[in-house]
Design an enzyme around this catalytic site. Structure first.
Site, PDB file in Angstrom:
ATOM      1  N   ARG A 204       3.604  22.542   1.859  1.00  0.00           N
ATOM      2  CA  ARG A 204       2.461  21.691   2.219  1.00  0.00           C
ATOM      3  C   ARG A 204       2.464  21.469   3.724  1.00  0.00           C
ATOM      4  O   ARG A 204       3.142  20.585   4.228  1.00  0.00           O
ATOM      5  CB  ARG A 204       2.551  20.362   1.482  1.00  0.00           C
ATOM      6  CG  ARG A 204       2.229  20.491   0.000  1.00  0.00           C
ATOM      7  CD  ARG A 204       2.646  19.271  -0.761  1.00  0.00           C
ATOM      8  NE  ARG A 204       4.099  19.055  -0.593  1.00  0.00           N
ATOM      9  CZ  ARG A 204       4.810  18.144  -1.231  1.00  0.00           C
ATOM     10  NH1 ARG A 204       4.246  17.340  -2.081  1.00  0.00           N
ATOM     11  NH2 ARG A 204       6.101  18.031  -1.008  1.00  0.00           N
TER      12      ARG A 204
ATOM     13  N   ASP B 293       1.396  20.387   7.502  1.00  0.00           N
ATOM     14  CA  ASP B 293       0.769  19.201   8.094  1.00  0.00           C
ATOM     15  C   ASP B 293      -0.533  19.552   8.801  1.00  0.00           C
ATOM     16  O   ASP B 293      -0.809  20.723   9.080  1.00  0.00           O
ATOM     17  CB  ASP B 293       1.723  18.583   9.125  1.00  0.00           C
ATOM     18  CG  ASP B 293       2.913  17.917   8.466  1.00  0.00           C
ATOM     19  OD1 ASP B 293       2.717  17.168   7.493  1.00  0.00           O
ATOM     20  OD2 ASP B 293       4.041  18.160   8.941  1.00  0.00           O
TER      21      ASP B 293
ATOM     22  N   TYR C 270       8.998  30.740   9.739  1.00  0.00           N
ATOM     23  CA  TYR C 270       8.086  30.026  10.637  1.00  0.00           C
ATOM     24  C   TYR C 270       8.186  30.594  12.053  1.00  0.00           C
ATOM     25  O   TYR C 270       9.259  31.044  12.493  1.00  0.00           O
ATOM     26  CB  TYR C 270       8.440  28.537  10.703  1.00  0.00           C
ATOM     27  CG  TYR C 270       7.953  27.722   9.523  1.00  0.00           C
ATOM     28  CD1 TYR C 270       6.685  27.164   9.518  1.00  0.00           C
ATOM     29  CD2 TYR C 270       8.782  27.500   8.426  1.00  0.00           C
ATOM     30  CE1 TYR C 270       6.241  26.412   8.439  1.00  0.00           C
ATOM     31  CE2 TYR C 270       8.343  26.748   7.339  1.00  0.00           C
ATOM     32  CZ  TYR C 270       7.066  26.201   7.367  1.00  0.00           C
ATOM     33  OH  TYR C 270       6.631  25.456   6.308  1.00  0.00           O
TER      34      TYR C 270
ATOM     35  N   ARG D 126       9.556  21.394  13.642  1.00  0.00           N
ATOM     36  CA  ARG D 126       8.985  20.730  14.817  1.00  0.00           C
ATOM     37  C   ARG D 126      10.002  19.819  15.497  1.00  0.00           C
ATOM     38  O   ARG D 126      10.005  19.696  16.728  1.00  0.00           O
ATOM     39  CB  ARG D 126       7.735  19.954  14.416  1.00  0.00           C
ATOM     40  CG  ARG D 126       6.564  20.881  14.059  1.00  0.00           C
ATOM     41  CD  ARG D 126       5.461  20.162  13.322  1.00  0.00           C
ATOM     42  NE  ARG D 126       4.915  19.083  14.129  1.00  0.00           N
ATOM     43  CZ  ARG D 126       4.048  18.170  13.662  1.00  0.00           C
ATOM     44  NH1 ARG D 126       3.645  18.225  12.395  1.00  0.00           N
ATOM     45  NH2 ARG D 126       3.595  17.229  14.452  1.00  0.00           N
TER      46      ARG D 126
END
Lengths: 256, 256
Positions: free
Chosen positions: B50, B52, B111, B198
């Site tokens: 999920r 952001d 990622y 992040r």
């Protein structure tokens, strides 16, 4: 004091480079920012290549007057401040050499045309690629591209609005490369006719989908007739990557 | 009939993945398109990760019910038609294996975090990169990144809202690579905590600009305290590139 500016912009938000009426163009945004640094007086810039609406640039080059007493960082940062929030940035600035002209001094221009070659429409690169949903044969496109290399009359690939005095151009590179789901077309020449890259790509697409044998690209070229070549590929896939000068204008790490 | 969907989206236009109230989210757009194919009945999907608000995906994977009698091309094309004009696309669809779950069956998540490391703000890649205008030391960042590899309690890099039962994760890759004016951070693990990538990037940025010695990354990790690590890097630089399953779900040329 004249400065050479290295510019980057996303063509999607602009009606092309050239100032025209009240339209939002890259030139209008840049000249408005320059005017702010000249106490509101009008300022005119010249440019290496007047890109069409929707065409992107990572390495556009312009010549602009700036007030005395600014260093390269101040020129870059002040213009970027005043061009906010538009999708155009000065990556670097250097004092222009005497007699230098961004258009006529250019030794070589480098374009990249990106095709997204898959069924699904683009989401992440919407506005950056030409979506061609049918499979394209890259080897055939490369074979056709090779037939355009060298010095030729490119009338068949020239827009009717083209203002160049001669249709003779020397094409130094036209490579078609698969990059995952994309096909990249690299085009290099000292200069191009108006729409030449997009007309070459639109023609190679016909080769890629099997409508044309590669040899028909040579026939289209020798016909010297716009109607003999393929349609104009859309603007959104095209990016002016770099303009080269002798000696080189910008250090490669100029951005920092 | 359950299908696995390979999704691509530009996070800029969405309030993240998850459906919430009347917000424009990727899940809401996908479920609305699925509902059209189910005669307007509500449809629920599950997803690998999920993301952001603002986070992009080139390789998100979802599980969705579809009516009987559709083949893979019809599923993909019909969903893409109904999701227009939103910046989300189904790249490919395959029938879901029995018992397969996009989240729990995932073997590895990949990622990419993009930093634009130059003075000039981004124009061409606005919304796709984190703009860090001060020079970053990539070698120091890589040295710090290496200290996070392996199985650890990642509490220091975990969002307070994280719903994972355990803060223990195994980080398999964290590489910091210069790519022209950009710095790319590649992160790979079976799974990540909320904001983990992040928060790691925000911490490595402190190493890159010299605020921290690389060794302090290890100290931040062993503190098991969110306040000991650096700030959360912005969403816009992050992209979920790929989710891997055993056996692989999608053929590589699935798009054509």
């Amino acid at each position: 004091m004249l400065w050479a500016l290295w510019l980057e912009y996303d063509g999607a938000g602009f009606h092309g480079w050239q100032r025209q009426g009240g339209q939002l163009t890259v030139q209008a945004v840049l000249e408005a920012a320059l005017s702010r640094l000249h106490a509101g007086r009008p300022v005119a810039v010249t440019v290496a290549g007047r890109t069409d609406a929707g065409v992107h640039a990572a390495g556009q080059v312009a010549l602009a007057p700036l007030p005395e007493g600014l260093d390269a960082r101040r020129v870059r940062d002040a213009l970027n401040f005043h061009m906010k929030p538009h999708a155009v940035a000065v990556v670097a600035a250097v004092p222009a050499p005497a007699g230098w002209n961004p258009r006529f001094s250019a030794r070589q221009r480098f374009y990249l045309y990106r095709i997204l070659n898959r069924r699904a429409r683009p989401a992440l690169d919407l506005g950056r690629v030409w979506h061609v949903p049918v499979p394209l044969d890259v080897a055939a496109m490369q074979e056709g591209a090779a037939l355009l290399l060298g010095r030729h009359d490119f009338t068949s690939f020239r827009a009717s609005a083209c203002q160049a005095k001669s249709p003779m151009k020397t094409l130094d590179r036209l490579d078609v490369v698969r990059a995952g789901e994309e096909i990249h077309v690299y085009a290099e020449a000292r200069s191009f006719l108006h729409h030449q890259v997009r007309n070459m790509v639109g023609t190679l697409r016909l080769v890629g989908d099997g409508s044309w044998p590669p040899s028909r690209v040579a026939a289209a070229l020798s016909a010297r007739d716009r109607a003999a070549a393929g349609p104009t590929a859309p603007a959104e896939g095209l990016c002016l990557r770099h303009v080269a000068y002798d000696p080189p204008l910008f250090p490669s790490a100029a951005g920092l």
